[in-house]
Design a protein around this motif. Structure first.
Motif, PDB file in Angstrom:
ATOM      1  N   UNK A   7      -1.673  -2.455 -13.439  1.00 29.24           N
ATOM      2  CA  UNK A   7      -2.763  -2.542 -12.466  1.00 29.24           C
ATOM      3  C   UNK A   7      -2.433  -3.654 -11.484  1.00 29.24           C
ATOM      4  N   UNK A   8      -2.295  -3.281 -10.226  1.00 31.58           N
ATOM      5  CA  UNK A   8      -1.985  -4.265  -9.183  1.00 31.58           C
ATOM      6  C   UNK A   8      -3.164  -4.268  -8.215  1.00 31.58           C
ATOM      7  N   UNK A   9      -3.704  -5.455  -7.972  1.00 30.36           N
ATOM      8  CA  UNK A   9      -4.906  -5.549  -7.125  1.00 30.36           C
ATOM      9  C   UNK A   9      -4.641  -6.465  -5.961  1.00 30.36           C
ATOM     10  N   UNK A  10      -4.613  -5.890  -4.771  1.00 28.48           N
ATOM     11  CA  UNK A  10      -4.523  -6.659  -3.524  1.00 28.48           C
ATOM     12  C   UNK A  10      -3.382  -7.695  -3.533  1.00 28.48           C
ATOM     13  N   UNK A  11      -2.203  -7.265  -3.977  1.00 31.83           N
ATOM     14  CA  UNK A  11      -1.080  -8.206  -4.115  1.00 31.83           C
ATOM     15  C   UNK A  11      -0.463  -8.547  -2.760  1.00 31.83           C
ATOM     16  N   UNK A  12      -0.314  -9.854  -2.542  1.00 33.05           N
ATOM     17  CA  UNK A  12       0.382 -10.348  -1.347  1.00 33.05           C
ATOM     18  C   UNK A  12       1.582 -11.158  -1.837  1.00 33.05           C
ATOM     19  N   UNK A  13       2.770 -10.794  -1.344  1.00 33.09           N
ATOM     20  CA  UNK A  13       3.991 -11.510  -1.733  1.00 33.09           C
ATOM     21  C   UNK A  13       4.730 -11.919  -0.473  1.00 33.09           C
ATOM     22  N   UNK A  14       5.147 -13.170  -0.448  1.00 33.38           N
ATOM     23  CA  UNK A  14       5.864 -13.652   0.730  1.00 33.38           C
ATOM     24  C   UNK A  14       7.091 -14.432   0.289  1.00 33.38           C
ATOM     25  N   UNK A  15       8.201 -14.211   1.003  1.00 39.96           N
ATOM     26  CA  UNK A  15       9.397 -15.020   0.798  1.00 39.96           C
ATOM     27  C   UNK A  15       9.541 -15.881   2.048  1.00 39.96           C
ATOM     28  N   UNK A  16       9.169 -17.101   1.972  1.00 41.46           N
ATOM     29  CA  UNK A  16       9.161 -18.005   3.140  1.00 41.46           C
ATOM     30  C   UNK A  16       8.516 -17.294   4.339  1.00 41.46           C
ATOM     31  N   UNK A  17       9.305 -17.015   5.380  1.00 41.92           N
ATOM     32  CA  UNK A  17       8.673 -16.458   6.591  1.00 41.92           C
ATOM     33  C   UNK A  17       8.365 -14.959   6.489  1.00 41.92           C
TER      34      UNK A  17
END
Ligand code: ATP
Length: 241
Positions: A7-17
């Motif tokens: 279950x993934x909910x509203x996932x935000x992933x960032x690698x630096x920029x």
């Protein structure tokens, strides 16, 4: 009722920029086989790494097999998630045989400081047989074709006896025939081992009849999900790619 295992909910992933995932939500039930498709850089691999417990979650939640990954990914959970990365499986110049590479998949269960016992080698040999690599198991890994190396990579992931299997472009750089063979193998092991399977792929031929559901990704978001018959249409794919 079939339980939700991812279950993934509203996932935000960032690698630096770079923002790789911009608010992704997805639920996957036990026993499903899902194809993840989309253009380069859409966030497909990043989505797999989230499930694997290696994603840098900036926002949102990820639950796998009942564990909230915000609290870390314990070793026993990690061993229940098999991961087949993009080729090469291992530096082909390494002097290790296919059988030894498959044993590496066992270390998640063994821990690095315990020597594998006869039971572990039995699992390794069973997985090599499952992927049709018994006859070539004593060959150095670098002396195998791309398709054969991919089979070894799948056997290595299976050696940890996972319940979730993640595959990142298992057919990349294979010819059409080898691509079809790998997709058939994925289907067979998915059924035989009663897995939940997520596969990122660029080879669209063969996904109908293999995947229960497709996830179409674009610019860090899930653009559409649905069954392959519905989504593998020229008008949809033209908008996706
Ligand atoms: N380790 C990293 N460090 C920095 N940026 C990254 C890293 N991994 C991925 N990215 C960036 O995140 C975005 C999504 O990458 P990701 O690899 O998830 O896409 P993808 O859909 O799997 O692409 P491909 O089909 O080319 O494999 C891209 O813009 C990429 O440049």
């Amino acid at each position: 009722m079939v339980p939700v295992v991812i279950k993934i909910k509203n996932a935000v992933v960032s690698y630096r920029e770079d923002v790789a995932l911009r608010g992704v939500s997805l639920e996957i039930k036990a026993g499903e086989i899902i194809g993840i498709i989309g253009p380069n850089g859409a966030g497909k691999t990043t989505l797999l790494t989230l499930v694997n417990g290696l994603g840098h979650l900036l926002q949102g939640e990820v639950w796998v097999l009942g564990h909230n990954l915000a609290r870390g990914c314990p070793a026993d959970l990690r061993s229940r998630i098999g991961y087949v990365p993009q080729l090469p499986v291992i530096d082909p110049r390494m002097p290790v045989t296919a059988r030894e590479v498959v044993m590496m998949g066992r270390y998640g269960r063994l821990g690095f400081f315990r020597r594998p016992g006869p039971g572990d080698w039995q699992v390794v040999d069973r997985m090599l047989e499952l992927v049709g690599m018994t006859a070539l198991s004593g060959r150095p890994i670098g002396h195998l074709s791309g398709g054969e190396q991919q089979r070894v990579a799948i056997a290595r992931a299976l050696a940890q006896e996972p319940s979730i299997l993640l595959l990142d472009e298992p057919t990349a750089s294979l010819d059409r025939r080898a691509q079809q063979q790998i997709l058939q193998l994925v289907q067979r092991i998915h059924k035989e081992r009663k897995l939940t399977t997520l596969m990122v792929t660029h080879s669209l031929a063969g996904l109908t009849g293999l995947c229960d559901r497709l996830v179409l990704m674009k610019k860090g978001r899930i653009w559409k999900t649905g069954n392959p018959e519905e989504l593998l249409q020229d008008r949809v794919l033209e908008q996706l790619f």
